[in-house]
Write a protein that holds these residues in place. Structure first.
Motif, PDB file in Angstrom:
ATOM      1  N   ALA A 130       0.843  -1.192   0.000  1.00 39.04           N
ATOM      2  CA  ALA A 130       0.000   0.000   0.000  1.00 39.04           C
ATOM      3  C   ALA A 130       0.879   1.243   0.000  1.00 39.04           C
ATOM      4  N   ALA A 131       0.330   2.319  -0.544  1.00 35.83           N
ATOM      5  CA  ALA A 131       0.960   3.642  -0.494  1.00 35.83           C
ATOM      6  C   ALA A 131       0.078   4.539   0.354  1.00 35.83           C
ATOM      7  N   LEU A 132       0.703   5.263   1.279  1.00 39.17           N
ATOM      8  CA  LEU A 132      -0.048   6.100   2.207  1.00 39.17           C
ATOM      9  C   LEU A 132       0.452   7.533   2.109  1.00 39.17           C
ATOM     10  N   PHE A 133      -0.474   8.462   1.938  1.00 38.52           N
ATOM     11  CA  PHE A 133      -0.149   9.886   1.959  1.00 38.52           C
ATOM     12  C   PHE A 133      -0.726  10.493   3.228  1.00 38.52           C
ATOM     13  N   GLN A 158       9.888  17.464  25.414  1.00 38.04           N
ATOM     14  CA  GLN A 158       8.836  17.728  26.388  1.00 38.04           C
ATOM     15  C   GLN A 158       7.615  18.318  25.678  1.00 38.04           C
ATOM     16  N   ASP A 159       6.447  18.119  26.272  1.00 36.13           N
ATOM     17  CA  ASP A 159       5.207  18.732  25.770  1.00 36.13           C
ATOM     18  C   ASP A 159       4.991  18.462  24.285  1.00 36.13           C
ATOM     19  N   CYS A 160       5.180  17.207  23.888  1.00 37.20           N
ATOM     20  CA  CYS A 160       5.035  16.841  22.481  1.00 37.20           C
ATOM     21  C   CYS A 160       3.553  16.761  22.097  1.00 37.20           C
ATOM     22  N   TYR A 161       3.234  17.354  20.952  1.00 37.00           N
ATOM     23  CA  TYR A 161       1.874  17.254  20.414  1.00 37.00           C
ATOM     24  C   TYR A 161       1.971  17.115  18.897  1.00 37.00           C
ATOM     25  N   VAL A 162       1.367  16.048  18.357  1.00 39.84           N
ATOM     26  CA  VAL A 162       1.352  15.809  16.915  1.00 39.84           C
ATOM     27  C   VAL A 162      -0.081  15.555  16.479  1.00 39.84           C
ATOM     28  N   ARG A 163      -0.477  16.188  15.392  1.00 38.53           N
ATOM     29  CA  ARG A 163      -1.796  15.918  14.823  1.00 38.53           C
ATOM     30  C   ARG A 163      -1.659  15.784  13.314  1.00 38.53           C
ATOM     31  N   ILE A 164      -2.126  14.635  12.796  1.00 37.62           N
ATOM     32  CA  ILE A 164      -2.182  14.416  11.350  1.00 37.62           C
ATOM     33  C   ILE A 164      -3.640  14.561  10.937  1.00 37.62           C
ATOM     34  N   GLY A 165      -3.904  15.506  10.058  1.00 36.98           N
ATOM     35  CA  GLY A 165      -5.291  15.800   9.709  1.00 36.98           C
ATOM     36  C   GLY A 165      -5.818  15.035   8.514  1.00 36.98           C
ATOM     37  N   LEU A 166      -4.928  14.444   7.713  1.00 40.19           N
ATOM     38  CA  LEU A 166      -5.372  13.825   6.463  1.00 40.19           C
ATOM     39  C   LEU A 166      -4.576  12.562   6.192  1.00 40.19           C
ATOM     40  N   ALA A 167      -5.276  11.493   5.807  1.00 44.48           N
ATOM     41  CA  ALA A 167      -4.628  10.247   5.399  1.00 44.48           C
ATOM     42  C   ALA A 167      -5.337   9.710   4.163  1.00 44.48           C
ATOM     43  N   ARG A 168      -4.554   9.330   3.160  1.00 47.37           N
ATOM     44  CA  ARG A 168      -5.098   8.722   1.950  1.00 47.37           C
ATOM     45  C   ARG A 168      -4.289   7.464   1.650  1.00 47.37           C
ATOM     46  N   ILE A 169      -4.978   6.312   1.606  1.00 46.03           N
ATOM     47  CA  ILE A 169      -4.295   5.052   1.384  1.00 46.03           C
ATOM     48  C   ILE A 169      -4.732   4.449   0.064  1.00 46.03           C
ATOM     49  N   SER A 170      -3.768   3.852  -0.633  1.00 43.04           N
ATOM     50  CA  SER A 170      -4.043   3.196  -1.910  1.00 43.04           C
ATOM     51  C   SER A 170      -3.406   1.809  -1.877  1.00 43.04           C
ATOM     52  N   PHE A 171      -4.251   0.766  -1.993  1.00 43.65           N
ATOM     53  CA  PHE A 171      -3.771  -0.606  -1.919  1.00 43.65           C
ATOM     54  C   PHE A 171      -3.293  -1.075  -3.286  1.00 43.65           C
ATOM     55  N   THR A 172      -2.341  -2.005  -3.274  1.00 45.93           N
ATOM     56  CA  THR A 172      -1.867  -2.639  -4.506  1.00 45.93           C
ATOM     57  C   THR A 172      -2.022  -4.146  -4.366  1.00 45.93           C
ATOM     58  N   GLY A 173      -2.148  -4.830  -5.483  1.00 45.02           N
ATOM     59  CA  GLY A 173      -2.311  -6.279  -5.459  1.00 45.02           C
ATOM     60  C   GLY A 173      -3.477  -6.710  -6.324  1.00 45.02           C
ATOM     61  N   GLU A 174      -3.756  -8.021  -6.318  1.00 45.06           N
ATOM     62  CA  GLU A 174      -4.789  -8.578  -7.186  1.00 45.06           C
ATOM     63  C   GLU A 174      -6.171  -8.015  -6.872  1.00 45.06           C
ATOM     64  N   LEU A 175      -6.462  -7.816  -5.598  1.00 39.47           N
ATOM     65  CA  LEU A 175      -7.784  -7.325  -5.207  1.00 39.47           C
ATOM     66  C   LEU A 175      -7.753  -5.844  -4.834  1.00 39.47           C
ATOM     67  N   SER A 176      -6.782  -5.105  -5.403  1.00 41.20           N
ATOM     68  CA  SER A 176      -6.622  -3.702  -5.026  1.00 41.20           C
ATOM     69  C   SER A 176      -7.864  -2.877  -5.346  1.00 41.20           C
ATOM     70  N   VAL A 177      -8.536  -3.188  -6.460  1.00 39.94           N
ATOM     71  CA  VAL A 177      -9.738  -2.427  -6.808  1.00 39.94           C
ATOM     72  C   VAL A 177     -10.800  -2.584  -5.728  1.00 39.94           C
ATOM     73  N   LEU A 178     -10.949  -3.804  -5.218  1.00 37.94           N
ATOM     74  CA  LEU A 178     -11.926  -4.054  -4.165  1.00 37.94           C
ATOM     75  C   LEU A 178     -11.547  -3.321  -2.881  1.00 37.94           C
TER      76      LEU A 178
END
Length: 490
Positions: A130-133, A158-178
């Motif tokens: 899979a490819a993840l953005f 110290q005081d670490c804060y992380v926020r990811i607002g967007l994720a887009r995943i694309s699968f590869t393989g025989e059943l990738s369309v599904l």
């Protein structure tokens, strides 16, 4: 490994060697990184971070989710071999907070990731790639800089804060369309897991860097028999506009790590911010160099007839004139040798716009007839007063000596004042044309200045203040990819 060195040395600048035991209270060297330097340092740091995260990747993570839209009670998933192929953090800032640490702020970051995946449920089981953005990445953290119990600098998040607002995943393989048809519901658990794990991942990376720091030292070989210690004396001093590092700045003979019989005195860097980096070089640093050079005999010089001829040919009076003057005073055999010895460490004196070095020593003229031992013709004490010229070349401080005054002294019973005066003229010429060129050639190796890996000093200026030298400089970073391209082209 090179990329890790860049980040380590840029983040902490200088390290500590715990093998040297010292009671030194004040620094021999002060380094000040201004806000301008921190802003420029982001360019070096970001490339280093990118290389490190590409190499190390992200730890595997797994979990279980309910897919209500498929009427599946649970799906177990496992993401592995997670590699970052590229990332971008266009808006990042480093802000020193007085007495606290350095605030790191970044927003609008993004990254592209490749990985392997496995999923299993009561209805099916499969695996693939899979490819993840990831986008809209926001990071806020406080990095505390301190000195560890072993004397190394240490970074703590110290005081670490992380926020990811967007994720887009694309699968590869025989059943990738599904799989891609229901990728969107899978993005939510990915965001949830990454937002939870990223701060621990960043903390682990800093611990890894600290471990590398603890294995390094900054005691540098200076020539064949002298060590130069740039170790960190205490925790970095953080103000609202800069970070100051107090460094030991002491020379030692190889095999003898005893501090010199004098201590540095405190000095204060002027309040300036036009340059990226300021380096204060105390009189103690230079006295330490003078003392160590004296102990190791580095100031002692013996010139043979051939060497005298080579250097004195520049004398307008001619070498023959010099030798004839000596011959008038003493009957001597050939070959002729001159031995110059320092009797005490040269005295360093820094005054505004004036750097002088007074060298106390003795000069001995000798002959060594064939098949016999050396025979002294004349021996006299002297004091040579010199001015020291300064220049910054590359990453080094280059010094050069020029003779101001030369005074000979000897027992009155052995030498008349006329003889002493005549020898002053002779030996002054020998020093000027024979000895100083040799000394200045040795000084061309320069004193290495503290500066980060892969960084060159540009637009440098040096001033002489009372008790210390001040180097003001900007920095220029040459990326690893650029160096590699030059090597490939060559």
């Amino acid at each position: 490994m090179e990329s890790e060195k860049i980040l380590i040395v840029w983040g902490c600048l200088l390290l500590w060697n715990p093998l040297i035991q010292s009671t030194q209270l004040y620094p021999g060297i002060k380094v000040r990184i201004t806000q301008k330097g921190l802003d420029y340092g982001i360019q070096a740091g970001m490339e280093a971070i990118e290389l490190i995260v590409k190499k190390n990747g992200i730890p595997d993570f797994k979990g279980s989710e309910t897919l209500e839209f498929l009427k599946v009670d649970y799906v177990d998933y496992n993401f592995s071999n997670i590699k970052i192929s590229s990332f971008s953090f266009p808006n990042i800032s480093l802000t020193p907070l007085s007495g606290v640490g350095v605030k790191v702020l970044s927003n609008h970051g993004s990254t592209n990731i490749s990985m392997r995946w496995e999923i299993s449920s009561p209805l099916f089981k499969d695996e693939g790639g899979a490819a993840l953005f990831l986008g809209e990445i926001f990071f806020l953290g406080l990095v505390n800089l301190s000195r560890s119990d072993t004397g190394h600098p240490s970074m703590k998040l110290q005081d670490c804060y992380v926020r990811i607002g967007l994720a887009r995943i694309s699968f590869t393989g025989e059943l990738s369309v599904l799989y891609n048809s229901f990728a969107e519901p899978m993005e939510k658990p990915i965001l949830k897991t990454l937002n939870k794990k990223l701060c621990p991942i960043i903390t682990d990376q800093l611990e890894s860097i600290n471990a590398n720091i603890s294995s390094l030292d900054v005691v540098t070989m200076f020539g064949e028999d002298i060590l130069l210690d740039y170790s960190l004396l205490d925790s970095p001093e953080i103000t609202q506009s800069s970070i100051d590092l107090n460094l030991k700045g002491t020379f030692y003979p190889v095999g003898n790590l005893t501090d010199p019989p004098f201590q540095p005195v405190p000095f204060t860097l002027p309040d300036r911010s036009d340059s990226m980096l300021y380096i204060g070089i105390s009189e103690y640093f230079l006295k330490s160099a003078s003392f160590t050079y004296f102990i190791t005999g580095a100031f002692n010089v013996t010139l043979t007839t051939k060497e005298l001829s080579k250097h004195l040919i520049q004398n307008p009076q001619g070498i023959g004139s010099l030798f004839s003057q000596i011959a008038e005073l003493y009957i001597m055999a050939q070959p002729l040798m001159m031995r110059i010895l320092t009797t005490e460490p040269p005295v360093v004196n820094l005054e505004p716009n004036n750097f002088t070095l007074n060298i106390p020593g003795s000069v001995v003229m000798l002959t060594k007839p064939e098949n016999t031992t050396e025979e002294a013709i004349v021996s006299m004490d002297f004091v040579a007063s010199t001015s020291v010229g300064l220049a910054i070349l590359g990453r080094k401080l280059i010094c050069s000596l020029s003779l101001n005054r030369f005074r000979l002294s000897g027992p009155e019973s052995n030498h008349s004042s006329i003889e002493v005066l005549r020898f002053e003229n002779i030996f002054s010429s020998i020093l000027h044309f024979g000895v100083f060129p040799l000394v200045n050639a040795r000084l061309q190796q320069g004193f290495p200045l503290p500066n980060p890996h892969q960084i060159s000093l540009v637009n440098s200026d040096i001033e002489v203040h009372k008790g210390f030298l001040l180097v003001s400089t900007d920095l220029r970073y040459e990326p690893l990819w650029k160096k590699q391209r030059h090597l490939d082209e060559w």
